[in-house]
Structures are given as C-alpha cells and as structure tokens.
Design a protein around this motif. Structure first.
Motif, PDB file in Angstrom:
ATOM      1  N   ILE A  30       0.852  -1.199   0.000  1.00 51.38           N
ATOM      2  CA  ILE A  30       0.000   0.000   0.000  1.00 51.38           C
ATOM      3  C   ILE A  30       0.887   1.248   0.000  1.00 51.38           C
ATOM      4  CG2 ILE A  30      -1.981   1.140   1.108  1.00 51.38           C
ATOM      5  CD1 ILE A  30      -2.568  -1.764   0.763  1.00 51.38           C
ATOM      6  N   PHE A  31       0.590   2.176  -0.905  1.00 47.28           N
ATOM      7  CA  PHE A  31       1.363   3.416  -1.008  1.00 47.28           C
ATOM      8  C   PHE A  31       0.835   4.483  -0.045  1.00 47.28           C
ATOM      9  CE2 PHE A  31       2.453   1.273  -4.876  1.00 47.28           C
ATOM     10  CZ  PHE A  31       3.723   1.707  -5.186  1.00 47.28           C
ATOM     11  N   PHE A  32       1.713   5.424   0.271  1.00 48.92           N
ATOM     12  CA  PHE A  32       1.407   6.494   1.231  1.00 48.92           C
ATOM     13  C   PHE A  32       0.169   7.304   0.865  1.00 48.92           C
ATOM     14  CE2 PHE A  32       2.546  10.409  -1.045  1.00 48.92           C
ATOM     15  CZ  PHE A  32       3.164   9.874  -2.158  1.00 48.92           C
ATOM     16  N   ASP A  33      -0.167   7.392  -0.418  1.00 45.77           N
ATOM     17  CA  ASP A  33      -1.272   8.271  -0.837  1.00 45.77           C
ATOM     18  C   ASP A  33      -2.518   7.481  -1.214  1.00 45.77           C
ATOM     19  OD1 ASP A  33      -0.229   7.142  -3.123  1.00 45.77           O
ATOM     20  OD2 ASP A  33      -0.421   8.951  -4.346  1.00 45.77           O
ATOM     21  N   ASP A  34      -2.633   6.259  -0.702  1.00 45.41           N
ATOM     22  CA  ASP A  34      -3.838   5.469  -0.977  1.00 45.41           C
ATOM     23  C   ASP A  34      -4.972   5.978  -0.079  1.00 45.41           C
ATOM     24  OD1 ASP A  34      -4.338   2.400  -2.295  1.00 45.41           O
ATOM     25  OD2 ASP A  34      -5.810   3.146  -0.852  1.00 45.41           O
ATOM     26  N   SER A  35      -6.120   6.238  -0.686  1.00 47.87           N
ATOM     27  CA  SER A  35      -7.237   6.799   0.090  1.00 47.87           C
ATOM     28  C   SER A  35      -7.705   5.839   1.180  1.00 47.87           C
ATOM     29  CB  SER A  35      -8.401   7.148  -0.833  1.00 47.87           C
ATOM     30  OG  SER A  35      -8.916   5.963  -1.390  1.00 47.87           O
ATOM     31  N   LYS A  69     -21.160   0.691  -4.302  1.00 46.20           N
ATOM     32  CA  LYS A  69     -22.119   1.606  -4.903  1.00 46.20           C
ATOM     33  C   LYS A  69     -22.427   2.768  -3.952  1.00 46.20           C
ATOM     34  CE  LYS A  69     -24.771  -0.335  -7.872  1.00 46.20           C
ATOM     35  NZ  LYS A  69     -25.730  -1.271  -8.459  1.00 46.20           N
ATOM     36  N   LYS A  70     -22.630   2.444  -2.681  1.00 46.83           N
ATOM     37  CA  LYS A  70     -22.917   3.482  -1.675  1.00 46.83           C
ATOM     38  C   LYS A  70     -21.805   4.515  -1.613  1.00 46.83           C
ATOM     39  CE  LYS A  70     -26.686   2.159   0.673  1.00 46.83           C
ATOM     40  NZ  LYS A  70     -27.816   3.050   0.965  1.00 46.83           N
ATOM     41  N   LEU A  71     -20.567   4.070  -1.876  1.00 43.88           N
ATOM     42  CA  LEU A  71     -19.412   4.967  -1.794  1.00 43.88           C
ATOM     43  C   LEU A  71     -19.026   5.547  -3.160  1.00 43.88           C
ATOM     44  CD1 LEU A  71     -18.856   4.427   1.208  1.00 43.88           C
ATOM     45  CD2 LEU A  71     -16.469   4.086   0.608  1.00 43.88           C
ATOM     46  N   ASP A  72     -19.886   5.333  -4.178  1.00 47.03           N
ATOM     47  CA  ASP A  72     -19.579   5.828  -5.532  1.00 47.03           C
ATOM     48  C   ASP A  72     -18.246   5.311  -6.044  1.00 47.03           C
ATOM     49  OD1 ASP A  72     -21.865   7.356  -6.021  1.00 47.03           O
ATOM     50  OD2 ASP A  72     -21.049   9.065  -4.941  1.00 47.03           O
ATOM     51  N   LEU A  73     -17.882   4.105  -5.672  1.00 44.26           N
ATOM     52  CA  LEU A  73     -16.689   3.477  -6.232  1.00 44.26           C
ATOM     53  C   LEU A  73     -17.095   2.775  -7.521  1.00 44.26           C
ATOM     54  CD1 LEU A  73     -15.279   1.911  -2.945  1.00 44.26           C
ATOM     55  CD2 LEU A  73     -14.052   3.553  -4.374  1.00 44.26           C
ATOM     56  N   PRO A  74     -16.163   2.627  -8.485  1.00 47.02           N
ATOM     57  CA  PRO A  74     -16.496   1.845  -9.673  1.00 47.02           C
ATOM     58  C   PRO A  74     -16.960   0.443  -9.250  1.00 47.02           C
ATOM     59  CG  PRO A  74     -14.348   2.904  -9.926  1.00 47.02           C
ATOM     60  CD  PRO A  74     -14.782   3.131  -8.515  1.00 47.02           C
ATOM     61  N   THR A 110     -10.257   0.092  -2.277  1.00 50.39           N
ATOM     62  CA  THR A 110     -10.216   1.504  -1.899  1.00 50.39           C
ATOM     63  C   THR A 110     -10.315   2.394  -3.137  1.00 50.39           C
ATOM     64  OG1 THR A 110      -7.851   2.050  -2.129  1.00 50.39           O
ATOM     65  CG2 THR A 110      -8.507   0.774  -0.170  1.00 50.39           C
ATOM     66  N   ARG A 111     -10.516   3.693  -2.895  1.00 52.61           N
ATOM     67  CA  ARG A 111     -10.604   4.635  -4.024  1.00 52.61           C
ATOM     68  C   ARG A 111      -9.244   4.783  -4.701  1.00 52.61           C
ATOM     69  NH1 ARG A 111     -15.119   7.186  -4.569  1.00 52.61           N
ATOM     70  NH2 ARG A 111     -15.509   6.966  -2.346  1.00 52.61           N
ATOM     71  N   THR A 116      -3.023   8.416  -8.947  1.00 50.97           N
ATOM     72  CA  THR A 116      -3.549   7.731 -10.136  1.00 50.97           C
ATOM     73  C   THR A 116      -5.069   7.793 -10.247  1.00 50.97           C
ATOM     74  OG1 THR A 116      -3.795   5.608  -8.998  1.00 50.97           O
ATOM     75  CG2 THR A 116      -1.671   6.048 -10.031  1.00 50.97           C
ATOM     76  N   GLY A 117      -5.759   7.832  -9.100  1.00 51.77           N
ATOM     77  CA  GLY A 117      -7.221   7.803  -9.137  1.00 51.77           C
ATOM     78  C   GLY A 117      -7.795   6.449  -9.530  1.00 51.77           C
ATOM     79  N   ILE A 118      -6.949   5.430  -9.606  1.00 56.76           N
ATOM     80  CA  ILE A 118      -7.409   4.076  -9.936  1.00 56.76           C
ATOM     81  C   ILE A 118      -7.592   3.293  -8.640  1.00 56.76           C
ATOM     82  CG2 ILE A 118      -6.770   1.903 -11.079  1.00 56.76           C
ATOM     83  CD1 ILE A 118      -5.060   3.649 -12.998  1.00 56.76           C
ATOM     84  N   PRO A 119      -8.747   2.639  -8.441  1.00 54.00           N
ATOM     85  CA  PRO A 119      -8.969   1.914  -7.186  1.00 54.00           C
ATOM     86  C   PRO A 119      -7.876   0.875  -6.910  1.00 54.00           C
ATOM     87  CG  PRO A 119     -11.003   2.035  -8.428  1.00 54.00           C
ATOM     88  CD  PRO A 119      -9.916   2.560  -9.329  1.00 54.00           C
ATOM     89  N   THR A 120      -7.636   0.631  -5.633  1.00 53.41           N
ATOM     90  CA  THR A 120      -6.717  -0.412  -5.209  1.00 53.41           C
ATOM     91  C   THR A 120      -7.560  -1.586  -4.724  1.00 53.41           C
ATOM     92  OG1 THR A 120      -5.287   1.368  -4.418  1.00 53.41           O
ATOM     93  CG2 THR A 120      -4.674  -0.863  -3.790  1.00 53.41           C
ATOM     94  N   ALA A 121      -7.206  -2.788  -5.179  1.00 56.00           N
ATOM     95  CA  ALA A 121      -8.034  -3.965  -4.906  1.00 56.00           C
ATOM     96  C   ALA A 121      -7.131  -5.136  -4.561  1.00 56.00           C
ATOM     97  CB  ALA A 121      -8.874  -4.292  -6.138  1.00 56.00           C
ATOM     98  N   TRP A 122      -7.372  -5.743  -3.395  1.00 61.46           N
ATOM     99  CA  TRP A 122      -6.576  -6.908  -3.057  1.00 61.46           C
ATOM    100  C   TRP A 122      -7.350  -7.809  -2.107  1.00 61.46           C
ATOM    101  CZ3 TRP A 122      -6.113  -2.255  -0.668  1.00 61.46           C
ATOM    102  CH2 TRP A 122      -6.023  -2.235   0.723  1.00 61.46           C
ATOM    103  N   LEU A 123      -6.926  -9.071  -2.027  1.00 58.07           N
ATOM    104  CA  LEU A 123      -7.525  -9.982  -1.061  1.00 58.07           C
ATOM    105  C   LEU A 123      -6.413 -10.728  -0.343  1.00 58.07           C
ATOM    106  CD1 LEU A 123      -7.398 -13.082  -2.322  1.00 58.07           C
ATOM    107  CD2 LEU A 123      -9.313 -12.253  -3.672  1.00 58.07           C
TER     108      LEU A 123
END
Lengths: 299, 299
Positions: A30-35, A69-74, A110-111, A116-123
């Motif tokens: 995770i990068f320092f600027d991840d929302s 959807k509630k959070l307006d995420l893609p 995450t947002r 980058t504005g591209i969501p971060t996704a991991w499991l």
C-alpha cells in the motif's frame, strides 16, 4: 501465529477486471497516498475459508457491490473477485498440507492512490483465530452500551447516506471492543442512545432465540449493517421450520430470550453466556442450534 | 501534479522514539495487516509547510497526542515528530530550489500490523493544492446538509468516546464532499439533524464574522473537531481587538453574518460566497480579514 502456520496468501487484483497477481506477504503493497490509508475511503468484506472452499461467497459478493455503490466506487467485477478468492482458497488449502486450518479471507477495495485515481483492490487469506464449537456453546461475557449516536431518518438523513456500506471506518468498533475487554467482557452489544433499541455487536450480528421456535434479529436500519451470516442462518433455519424475522427490541428482550447468539463470518455463532453480569444459561438445544448455525455459515 | 513538482518527502518514524528514515515515495510501505488499512484504526494531522517552516506545529502536536490518547494508542513522542517534520520541511524546501511551493505535511499513526502490534508512524510532504488569496476572498459555493446523525451526551454517550479524535475514518466526510460536487457546490456545511445546529464543514472549521468586531465558531462538542486553524485565528484576532468565542447557531445565523469563512490548515481561510444558492457578498474588510487569517495560519 503458532510455528508452522501457513504464510498469508495475498492477491492484488486489477480493479477493472483482468489479471490477479500474488503478492509476497513479507513486502508492503500500500502506497502512502492510498485513500484507504489516508481517509479510510474504501470497503471490505471478511469471509470464511473452511474445508477447501469459501463460505457464503455470493452473499458477501452482493454486499461488497452494494457497499461500493454506496461509496460511488467503480462497480467491482465480482466474477473476478470470486475467481481470485477460489484460487487463493486453493493456494491456502495446498499450503495447509492436509491439515484443516480455517482461513480468514479479506477483500479490500479503496478509491486508490491520489496520484492515479485508480482503485486499489486486493484480497488476503490468513489463519483464522479458531474457537471450537464447544467453547462457542459455552459462550461469552457481553456488555451492552450506547453506540453514542442516533442515525437520522427521512428528510433529516444525510443526503449521501453511506451508512449501509461496510467501509474501512472501524476505529469506533475497535474502541468498543477495547472498552469491553477493559471491563472484563469479551464483546459489546451496541444500543441506540435515544430508544435503547438493540443494534448489533461491535463486529457481529445478533440473533435471539425465542420460545415457540422463533429467531429474531434487529432490523438492519439506522446504521445497522445487514449481516451475511445472519441471512444465511435465517435461510437455513426456515428450512427446518423456524419462524425468522427482523424486529425492534431492547436489552431486556435479550435477557428474556431462550438464548442469544453473536454471529460473524469467521468466528461463526457464539452464545452469550452472561449479559451485563446476568447469566443466560445454555438451553437444552444449544448444541443442536450451534450445529445448524455452523451448517449455514460454512455453506 | 505539474511537470517539475518536487517528489513527495516521506519519513518513517520508529514509534517509540528513536530514528526516522526516509522512504522512497515510489515504493509502498504499508503492509496488508496494518490496522490503519484494515480498520481505519489510527490518527492523523495535516499541516501546512510554507516559506521553509511548518505552520502551527505546536497546536497540531497537541491535538495529535489527544487523538492518540482517545484511541488508547501509545503516546507519540512529539519531540520526535516535530524534529522529523522540521527535517522533512528542510528537505522539501531544498527540493523546491528557491521556488516557494507550499507543502501539505501529513502525520499518520496507526495501531500497526496485526503481526507485530507495534504502531506504524510516518509523515509525508506533498505539493499543496494552492488557492491564491484573491480566489479565496472571491469565495466558494457551499451547501448545508444534515450530517445524518446526532451524538448522544451525558449518560447516553458511548463509554469509549472517540468522537474528539482525528481518526483515519473520513469516508463519510469524503462522501459529503462528493455530494457537494455532484450538486454544483465546492463544499458542504454539516448540521445536526435534530437541532439544525451548524457543526463544521466536510474538512474545515467554520468562522462567522459578525457586526461589532465579533468572530464566532460552532462549539467543539457533539462530534465537532476542534480546529487548529480556528484556534490560531482566534488568538491572532484577539490581539487585534476582535471579540472571539464559540457559540451554538444555525444556518440562518450564517446567512445574516457579515462574512463566513471555511478554515483548514493547508487551504487556509476561504470565504463562502454563496450558501444554499443565496449570495453572501464580500464585505469591505474581506481582504484585510484574509490577511489576518493567513498570518495566523502561516505562523
């Protein structure tokens, strides 16, 4: 973690569908600027991996999409999440070398990075803290306490209404758990400060078993998260003739119930043995109930 | 970020005092099991780096310690945080090569990795989004809206009371900002759903300028964070003969004020030019006020 536990399994997903790649759990990702880390701006799910499969995958996937959807995420590509989860569960099971070790599967979305504005996704899959069924039937010491705020409804509600989303914002719930432990209890049942209505536990749903074959749970409104485990249990119980529904009730109602259970995906259903210092004796059907609950939660 | 902006400066701190090391901003440093990313379980501060120094360092340090205490985190060694911040500000200023580029300094302090239980502590400086003073005097379009919940007080309050802590749980505030933008506004003023009391903006404090040399701000109770910038402004304004205090008021009170300002550390003070569609014309002293506010916020 005991010596010899399998290493956590991590997959990083491309957020718009596409590939998933494994991530070394000994390295950060995770990068320092991840929302997610700067603002708690993301959603999550916690699922049980048991006996080689992911339990209640569909229900979690549905809630995950609703939360996003509630959070307006893609909208997350749930087929991709499900496939990656099955792959990770396979990896986990292989790493367990024939031993049955329950895994806690976490989905995080995450947002993304400010850059980058591209969501971060991991499991991730990690070893679950296991509480065996006998201990769960024996039960927990629980306190009830005011959640400290009342959700407004109708025209007074916030127009953005994120309340039914399972967001990363759990600092409050963690504080509630610490408070319980500092007061010699295992968990806390949260109530609405105005009405005394029972809401949910810090990280679990609540089910009350009532005379006449009834199961009751607090209505999933006013900031109460709909529990995937509670839904699974109601579906299973209805097949066996139980009368199941959501209802408004207070702590006194719990103390007059045949038994009270806290339900979460990984810990499963645990009986409340003591509520605010008052013993709730195990009913004759406690083991039978626990078996039915486990069946639903492990499906 | 425009071409040629300095790279972010990151320092990772040893949480129990001791050394700070620089971190390459092109590499991640947060692990999958950090409570900051899994639960939003941590605290933060955002400070302004301007003209080679960190503004209002003491006030932020005090609130940081208070927030950590509210969350039962080990007390941060503020001398270490201040020293690392000054060092980072020096690095930032050097990287700006004589150009004055405001920096946004973030402090983050989480309960740490589940694996270790040791808090994670780091700070970053990134280029601040700059809004010049003329634009800030010209002002913002703002909407007011219900925050969606009411904090209980007295015996009805949650016994763990994290409400005055600046935690990482900002998903709700981010949703409020998105709502504002979707409704053609720049920011949102949150009100209590029960009483209509004005609380704070999504990421800023509120100051109302009233006839007779008065500055008023909402009382920092009921889930309103005490603003470091608002405190700094009141201290500066009192030296210049302004009568300053906290007070309960509603949106109507704002619309009848001489001017209304949203105050945050990095954006500084920005005038509200339109509130719920109604124009709030710039008063004669708008530039003079903005200068006084800047002086306080840049100290």
């Amino acid at each position: 973690m005991p010596f010899g536990s399998p290493a956590p399994v991590i997959y990083i997903l491309e957020p718009y569908g596409g590939s998933a790649r494994t991530q070394n759990p000994n390295l950060p990702h995770i990068f320092f600027d991840d929302s997610g880390i700067t603002r708690g701006d993301g959603v999550f799910e916690t699922l049980l991996v048991t006996d080689g499969h992911v339990a209640n995958l569909e229900r979690h996937a549905e809630r995950f999409v609703r939360s996003a959807k509630k959070l307006d995420l893609p909208t997350p590509d749930v087929e991709q999440w499900k496939a990656a989860s099955r792959q990770a569960a396979e990896d986990w099971t292989a790493a367990c070398r024939g031993e049955r070790i329950d895994g806690r599967l976490g989905w995080s979305y995450t947002r993304g990075r400010a850059k980058t504005g591209i969501p971060t996704a991991w499991l991730t899959i990690q070893e679950a803290t296991v509480m065996d069924r006998a201990t769960r039937v024996r039960g927990l010491r629980v306190l009830s306490a005011s959640r400290g705020y009342t959700m407004a409804t109708g025209a007074d509600a916030a127009p953005w209404r994120t309340e039914a989303a399972k967001t990363l914002d759990y600092a409050e719930n963690m504080a509630a758990l610490r408070w319980a432990r500092a007061n010699n209890a295992d968990d806390v049942i949260l109530t609405d400060p105005g009405t005394g209505r029972v809401l949910e536990a810090a990280t679990a749903s609540i089910i009350a078993v009532r005379r006449g074959g009834k199961l009751r749970t607090p209505k999933p409104v006013g900031g109460v998260l709909q529990g995937t485990g509670q839904l699974a249990i109601f579906e299973e119980a209805e097949k066996h003739g139980w009368n199941c529904r959501a209802k408004d009730f207070n702590v006194d109602y719990l103390q007059r119930s045949e038994s009270v259970w806290l339900v979460s995906s990984v810990r499963r259903a645990v009986r409340v043995a003591q509520l605010n210092g008052k013993k709730l004796p195990a009913p004759a059907n406690a083991t039978e109930l626990a078996e039915m609950f486990d069946r639903a939660l492990e499906k």
